[in-house]
Design a protein around this motif. Structure first.
Motif, short mmCIF file in Angstrom:
data_model
loop_
_atom_site.label_atom_id
_atom_site.label_comp_id
_atom_site.label_asym_id
_atom_site.label_seq_id
_atom_site.Cartn_x
_atom_site.Cartn_y
_atom_site.Cartn_z
N SER A 77 0.86 -1.19 0.00
CA SER A 77 0.00 0.00 0.00
C SER A 77 0.89 1.23 0.00
CB SER A 77 -0.92 0.02 1.23
OG SER A 77 -1.73 -1.12 1.27
N ILE A 78 0.60 2.18 -0.88
CA ILE A 78 1.38 3.41 -1.02
C ILE A 78 0.57 4.56 -0.46
CG2 ILE A 78 2.61 4.93 -2.60
CD1 ILE A 78 2.64 2.63 -4.62
N ASP A 79 1.15 5.29 0.50
CA ASP A 79 0.50 6.47 1.05
C ASP A 79 0.66 7.60 0.03
OD1 ASP A 79 -0.54 8.54 2.45
OD2 ASP A 79 0.94 8.53 4.07
N GLU A 80 -0.41 7.86 -0.71
CA GLU A 80 -0.33 8.86 -1.77
C GLU A 80 -0.21 10.27 -1.22
OE1 GLU A 80 -2.68 9.79 -5.99
OE2 GLU A 80 -3.50 8.37 -4.54
N GLU A 81 -0.68 10.50 -0.01
CA GLU A 81 -0.60 11.82 0.60
C GLU A 81 0.74 12.07 1.26
OE1 GLU A 81 -3.85 11.99 3.28
OE2 GLU A 81 -5.39 11.86 1.73
N GLN A 116 -7.98 4.97 7.77
CA GLN A 116 -9.05 4.77 6.80
C GLN A 116 -9.22 5.96 5.86
OE1 GLN A 116 -10.69 1.92 6.52
NE2 GLN A 116 -12.02 2.59 4.84
N ASP A 117 -8.92 7.17 6.32
CA ASP A 117 -9.10 8.36 5.49
C ASP A 117 -7.88 8.71 4.66
OD1 ASP A 117 -7.60 8.95 7.70
OD2 ASP A 117 -8.48 10.93 8.04
N VAL A 118 -6.85 7.88 4.67
CA VAL A 118 -5.65 8.13 3.88
C VAL A 118 -5.85 7.57 2.48
CG1 VAL A 118 -3.18 7.65 3.67
CG2 VAL A 118 -4.17 8.12 5.91
N THR A 119 -5.51 8.36 1.48
CA THR A 119 -5.62 7.91 0.09
C THR A 119 -4.47 6.96 -0.22
OG1 THR A 119 -6.66 10.00 -0.53
CG2 THR A 119 -5.75 8.66 -2.31
N LEU A 120 -4.80 5.79 -0.74
CA LEU A 120 -3.80 4.74 -0.97
C LEU A 120 -3.80 4.32 -2.43
CD1 LEU A 120 -4.43 2.38 2.10
CD2 LEU A 120 -2.76 4.23 1.91
N LYS A 121 -2.61 3.89 -2.88
CA LYS A 121 -2.44 3.16 -4.12
C LYS A 121 -1.89 1.79 -3.81
CE LYS A 121 -1.75 6.76 -7.63
NZ LYS A 121 -0.80 7.32 -8.63
N PHE A 122 -2.20 0.83 -4.65
CA PHE A 122 -1.74 -0.54 -4.44
C PHE A 122 -0.88 -0.96 -5.63
CE2 PHE A 122 -6.14 -0.18 -2.77
CZ PHE A 122 -5.82 -0.10 -1.44
N LEU A 125 0.51 -4.89 1.94
CA LEU A 125 -0.93 -4.70 1.74
C LEU A 125 -1.71 -5.24 2.93
CD1 LEU A 125 -3.18 -3.75 -0.09
CD2 LEU A 125 -3.15 -5.96 -1.22
N ASN A 126 -2.46 -4.34 3.57
CA ASN A 126 -3.24 -4.68 4.75
C ASN A 126 -4.45 -3.75 4.80
OD1 ASN A 126 -4.22 -5.60 7.19
ND2 ASN A 126 -2.74 -4.46 8.42
N LEU A 127 -5.64 -4.29 4.53
CA LEU A 127 -6.89 -3.51 4.53
C LEU A 127 -7.86 -4.15 5.51
CD1 LEU A 127 -7.28 -2.93 0.68
CD2 LEU A 127 -6.34 -1.35 2.37
N PRO A 128 -7.92 -3.66 6.75
CA PRO A 128 -8.80 -4.29 7.75
C PRO A 128 -10.27 -4.26 7.36
CG PRO A 128 -7.19 -2.82 8.79
CD PRO A 128 -7.10 -2.60 7.33
N GLU A 129 -10.71 -3.23 6.62
CA GLU A 129 -12.13 -3.16 6.26
C GLU A 129 -12.52 -4.29 5.33
OE1 GLU A 129 -9.96 -0.37 3.40
OE2 GLU A 129 -9.86 -0.95 5.50
N LEU A 130 -11.58 -4.75 4.48
CA LEU A 130 -11.88 -5.89 3.62
C LEU A 130 -11.80 -7.20 4.38
CD1 LEU A 130 -10.03 -4.96 0.29
CD2 LEU A 130 -12.39 -4.52 0.95
N THR A 131 -10.90 -7.28 5.34
CA THR A 131 -10.80 -8.50 6.14
C THR A 131 -12.07 -8.76 6.91
OG1 THR A 131 -8.41 -8.09 6.32
CG2 THR A 131 -9.38 -9.68 7.85
#
Length: 680
Positions: free
Chosen positions: A52-56, A70-76, A113-119
């Protein structure tokens, strides 16, 4: 170098901590740079790892999950290289985001890559796997295999693995699912034809006519307008009206992706900015954007004075959310509803007096004939509780409306229902006793409030968008002038050539057609088959003042009347029972739906309607609003069933003073016509 000082034992520990993929050879490549080989062995991300890339570039993480907030814009993307960067122990990684698109990012802005909301939804994504099943609504809820590309404000961007491999943005979390045997791998949404049911309106998909019958919608809409009124002093509705996850000033969602024709630009602001979201009253029709220098607005008028008002929305009607739609009994908040290009938009004029909805409006408007065949659903082009209803489209903004025309104004056919409703208000409120606390002397004054209501022919949501008010003085002279005005409208103006061939822009009034009136009179010849904007006055229960009696008598009685008795309202069933002595036959069975596909609305050849400067969808447009050689075909025969009255009696002996109530009502001898009068 630290690896030389600590020896092979330290390197072996680093390899064990890093796992497969890290080696002393890779660490030794950083000797001589500002990066410690020890740091390389402990911090290195393995090749072909999804990150996961922190775009900000803020590096803010959640304390509980250690993942990016959760409010951070990400690229994968996938790790495909690394090198030393400027600074102590600074490492930069080459991340392949898409095919042919790579980025160089520092280590502190990367994370496996770690997305708790998808888990939580059971979707297995991680450093070795980023594929999900995407549910596509316009494909009937089918799921397609895709890989995650981006996350912004809770919405995801994905790229499908099969078919045309197109990219889809704005996918909500609820449309992401685990990959299973039902997931389509070899195709994408664009390679398949859309689901036929999806092409229909969302309300038709939800079977609104069965789960929420239109008669129930009409009744609930009427109760809504009766129970609440938009206060004239409320602040105007403000935006934003366009954008993802945006809301207007009253909490309704903004339109996520409007069409280009609804763009609010500088020309729109220059034209409508002065009137947006407001209702203003005047004594002339020369108001609005067509007359920008006219600021003759009024707050108080007399009953005998002309009265017009200009109403304008803050933006195009297609950008204003009407409400949240869901069938009764369904869970959840519902889906937002906007006016679409295929919808029949309805603009209603709801009139209130001292906060009470005008009683002369229709509570049971007629339905559109063959609405199921024409539009795919039961529809109604009359808004319940509104004095007048106009058909518009998603580009409608505003217009000029009339309640009481001046003596020289002949172009009043599009406002005939509002004119009748306003006269009914004057007649009814002049008869009412004064409220407690109101002085018993002097002319009475009422507060007239107008709400502009938006809806569609579904009548699933009604929204009161803007409001305005004016005080009307019920003086005896003004009431007598109001009576003369309505008589003149019926006898002379409504069928005049100027009314048939108007020069001002027209409004598409929803009206009871002449055929509807003939059909009603064939069934019930006693009834007048009056329109929704007209209702018979109740019987007089107390003695009226002379001038008030003139207004209360209405346009169907002679001067001095005002005490008629009216029987109970007659219906089709009672008429058949009285005529044949039997009960009414049962209604015909409901018509079956056709192929399930809505047909486009039929056009009316030879007619053109202009609404606020724009042409109604489905109608032929003529420039100039009509002329003597090519007039606009108005509703010439549609009011005959309303306006067929007995010939007026002679008023030779009636003076304006007697009409105003100064010397009492006229005598019967004064009303009897003479032979000379009949000859004249």
């Amino acid at each position: 170098p630290e690896c030389i000082l600590h020896g092979p034992l330290w390197a072996a520990r680093g390899v064990a901590a890093m796992g497969a993929g890290a080696s002393i050879t890779e660490a030794m490549e950083f000797v001589g740079s500002g990066v410690s080989p020890a740091h390389v062995l402990t911090a290195k991300l393995q090749y072909d790892t999804f990150v996961s890339i922190d775009e900000e570039r803020v590096g803010r993480k959640d304390r509980m999950t250690k993942a990016f907030a959760q409010d951070v814009t990400l690229k994968f993307g996938r790790v495909c290289g690394m090198c030393a960067a400027i600074g102590h122990n600074a490492i930069e990684y080459t991340i392949q985001v898409e095919d042919g698109n790579s980025e160089v990012v520092r280590r502190r802005f990367l994370q496996p890559l770690n997305l708790p909301e998808l888990t939580k939804r059971g979707i297995n994504v991680g450093p070795k796997y980023r594929e999900v099943a995407v549910e596509v609504e316009w494909q009937g809820g089918a799921k397609f295999l895709a890989e995650l590309l981006r996350r912004e404000k809770g919405m995801y961007e994905v790229k499908f693995k099969g078919g045309k491999r197109e990219v889809l943005s704005g996918v909500p979390l609820v449309h992401l699912h685990p990959v299973d045997e039902d997931t389509r791998v070899d195709s994408s949404p664009e390679t398949l034809a859309p689901d036929p049911l999806w092409l229909l309106d969302r309300k038709i998909q939800g079977d609104i006519d069965v789960k929420w019958p239109i008669r129930r919608r009409i009744q609930e809409g009427l109760e809504l307008l009766r129970s609440q009124m938009r206060p004239p002093g409320a602040p105007p509705l403000r935006g934003p009206f366009v954008g993802q996850r945006a809301f207007d000033s009253e909490g309704f969602p903004a339109h996520p992706s409007p069409m280009q024709e609804l763009m609010v630009d500088g020309a729109f602001v220059d034209t409508w900015g002065k009137y947006a979201g407001k209702i203003k009253f005047s004594t002339t029709y020369k108001i609005g954007p067509a007359y920008p220098r006219n600021d003759a607005w009024v707050d108080v008028v007399d009953a005998g004075e002309p009265l017009y008002f200009h109403a304008a929305l803050p933006v195009y009607s297609g950008l204003i959310c009407l409400g949240m739609y869901k069938n009764p009994g369904e869970a959840g908040q519902g889906d937002p509803e906007w006016i679409r290009t295929s919808d029949v938009a309805l603009v209603g004029i709801a009139i209130y007096v001292n906060g009470e909805l005008c009683s002369s409006t229709s509570s049971d408007p007629p339905l559109e004939k063959n609405g199921l065949q024409h539009y795919g659903h039961e529809s109604c082009h009359f808004m319940p509780g509104c004095a007048s209803t106009y058909m518009a489209d998603c580009t409608w903004v505003g217009g000029v409306f009339c309640l009481a025309p001046n003596d020289a104004d002949m172009e009043l056919r599009d406002d005939i229902y509002s004119i009748m409703a306003y006269h009914q208000i004057l007649r009814e409120w002049s008869r009412r006793p004064r409220e407690a606390g109101v002085p018993a002397f002097g002319p009475r004054e009422i507060d007239l409030q107008v709400n502009l209501v938006l809806s569609t022919s579904y009548l699933a949501n009604l929204r009161q968008v803007c409001a305005g008010s004016v005080k009307v003085t019920l003086s005896e002279k003004g009431l007598a002038m109001a009576y003369d005005r309505i008589r003149d409208i019926q006898d002379r103006r409504v069928n005049s050539p100027a009314a048939m061939m108007p020069k001002r822009p027209r409004k598409a009034l929803s009206e009871v057609t002449y055929e509807d009136g003939v059909e009603q009179r064939l069934i019930d010849p006693i009834s007048d088959a009056r329109t929704p904007g007209w209702a018979a006055p109740p019987a007089a229960e107390h003695t009226l003042a002379p001038a008030a009696a003139v207004v209360a008598a209405g346009p169907g009685a002679g001067v001095g009347a005002g005490k008629g008795e009216h029987g109970p309202p007659r219906t089709m069933r009672t008429s058949l029972e009285e005529k044949y002595g039997v009960s009414a036959p049962p209604p015909p069975p409901p018509q079956k739906a056709g192929s399930g596909k809505a047909a486009p609305p039929t056009t009316m050849p030879g007619k053109a309607f202009f609404i606020g400067g724009t042409a109604t969808l489905g109608c032929k447009v003529k420039s100039g609003g009509g002329s003597a050689t090519a007039p606009i075909v108005g509703p010439d025969a549609m009011y005959r069933h309303i306006l067929e009255r007995p010939p007026p009696v002679s008023r030779k002996s009636v003076t304006p003073v007697s009409k105003a109530g100064a010397v009492g009502p006229p005598t019967p001898q004064a009303q009897a016509p003479s032979a000379a009068d009949e000859t004249h």
